[in-house]
Structures are given as C-alpha cells and as structure tokens.
Design a protein around this motif. Structure first.
Motif, PDB file in Angstrom:
ATOM      1  N   GLU A 196       0.795   4.193  -2.731  1.00 43.83           N
ATOM      2  CA  GLU A 196       0.631   5.609  -2.393  1.00 43.83           C
ATOM      3  C   GLU A 196       1.679   6.450  -3.107  1.00 43.83           C
ATOM      4  O   GLU A 196       1.366   7.535  -3.620  1.00 43.83           O
ATOM      5  N   TYR A 214      -8.094   6.809  -8.223  1.00 40.61           N
ATOM      6  CA  TYR A 214      -6.996   6.058  -7.610  1.00 40.61           C
ATOM      7  C   TYR A 214      -7.068   6.187  -6.091  1.00 40.61           C
ATOM      8  O   TYR A 214      -6.975   5.200  -5.366  1.00 40.61           O
ATOM      9  N   GLU A 215      -7.235   7.408  -5.619  1.00 42.52           N
ATOM     10  CA  GLU A 215      -7.281   7.644  -4.177  1.00 42.52           C
ATOM     11  C   GLU A 215      -8.524   7.032  -3.530  1.00 42.52           C
ATOM     12  O   GLU A 215      -8.466   6.579  -2.382  1.00 42.52           O
ATOM     13  N   GLU A 216      -9.636   6.987  -4.257  1.00 38.03           N
ATOM     14  CA  GLU A 216     -10.839   6.329  -3.735  1.00 38.03           C
ATOM     15  C   GLU A 216     -10.576   4.842  -3.516  1.00 38.03           C
ATOM     16  O   GLU A 216     -10.918   4.281  -2.474  1.00 38.03           O
ATOM     17  N   HIS A 217      -9.973   4.216  -4.504  1.00 40.14           N
ATOM     18  CA  HIS A 217      -9.660   2.790  -4.390  1.00 40.14           C
ATOM     19  C   HIS A 217      -8.621   2.546  -3.294  1.00 40.14           C
ATOM     20  O   HIS A 217      -8.720   1.570  -2.546  1.00 40.14           O
ATOM     21  N   LEU A 218      -7.652   3.417  -3.201  1.00 42.72           N
ATOM     22  CA  LEU A 218      -6.622   3.284  -2.173  1.00 42.72           C
ATOM     23  C   LEU A 218      -7.230   3.434  -0.780  1.00 42.72           C
ATOM     24  O   LEU A 218      -6.897   2.696   0.142  1.00 42.72           O
ATOM     25  N   SER A 219      -8.167   4.337  -0.653  1.00 45.33           N
ATOM     26  CA  SER A 219      -8.859   4.527   0.620  1.00 45.33           C
ATOM     27  C   SER A 219      -9.620   3.255   1.012  1.00 45.33           C
ATOM     28  O   SER A 219      -9.619   2.853   2.188  1.00 45.33           O
ATOM     29  N   ALA A 220     -10.250   2.619   0.032  1.00 44.70           N
ATOM     30  CA  ALA A 220     -10.964   1.370   0.300  1.00 44.70           C
ATOM     31  C   ALA A 220      -9.995   0.287   0.772  1.00 44.70           C
ATOM     32  O   ALA A 220     -10.330  -0.518   1.655  1.00 44.70           O
ATOM     33  N   ILE A 239       0.839  -1.199   0.000  1.00 46.01           N
ATOM     34  CA  ILE A 239       0.000   0.000   0.000  1.00 46.01           C
ATOM     35  C   ILE A 239       0.876   1.251   0.000  1.00 46.01           C
ATOM     36  O   ILE A 239       0.580   2.220  -0.701  1.00 46.01           O
ATOM     37  N   HIS A 290      -7.276   0.839   2.468  1.00 50.54           N
ATOM     38  CA  HIS A 290      -6.942   1.188   3.854  1.00 50.54           C
ATOM     39  C   HIS A 290      -8.020   0.662   4.805  1.00 50.54           C
ATOM     40  O   HIS A 290      -7.702   0.154   5.888  1.00 50.54           O
ATOM     41  N   VAL A 291      -9.274   0.767   4.410  1.00 54.57           N
ATOM     42  CA  VAL A 291     -10.373   0.276   5.243  1.00 54.57           C
ATOM     43  C   VAL A 291     -10.272  -1.237   5.404  1.00 54.57           C
ATOM     44  O   VAL A 291     -10.391  -1.771   6.512  1.00 54.57           O
TER      45      VAL A 291
END
Length: 96
Positions: free
Chosen positions: A27, A41-47, A23, A49-50
C-alpha cells in the motif's frame, strides 16, 4: 503440550501477520506509482484484501471447529491460503 491443531492455527496466524505486513508495504509503495498504473495496482491490491479476509474467516472457522470437523476445515483453509499465496505472487510479479 500443543496439539497438531494448535500448531497449525499458530502457523496460520503467523502467516496472516506476515501477509498483513506485506500488504501494508505494498500500500505504501502504491503511493509512489504513476497515476495511470495506480488504478490497476489498486485493483490488484483490493483483490489481495479480499483473499486475506477469506483467510481470516477460515482461521476463525478453524479455531471454532470441533475435533470432528477440524480436518475438513483445515483442507478448506489450505486451499484459501494457496489462493492467497498465488494471488500475492502474481501481484508481485506484475508490479516489479
């Protein structure tokens, strides 16, 4: 002598460390993406992280589980790990 539980927890810790490193690399790569693609990209990366946080929570639950509840927590943890792995693979496929 390590028990099956100890071995499983150690395996999950190692997997979590590997995902954390992946991850972090994603980033860094995200900084190179064009602006219009960066939001997605950031939306998917945030998911991711969850999902990773869910994995960390399950790992803590496994460590605290009694011998009577360990097998059930293990099954739940396996499901969380599989969901993370699926999300991670989808992320990689989408942003190659």
């Amino acid at each position: 002598m390590l028990t099956q539980r100890d071995e499983y927890i150690a395996k999950m810790k190692a997997q979590l460390d590997e995902w954390n490193a992946s991850i972090s690399a994603l980033e860094e790569k995200g900084q190179e993406i064009k602006e219009e693609a960066r939001v997605k990209y950031e939306e998917h990366l945030s998911a991711l992280h969850v999902k990773r946080a869910e994995g960390e929570k399950k790992l803590a639950e496994m460590q605290a589980a009694s011998e009577n509840t360990w097998e059930q927590v293990k099954l739940e943890t396996d499901n969380v790990w599989e969901a993370f792995k699926d999300s991670y693979q989808a992320f990689l496929a989408h942003f190659k």
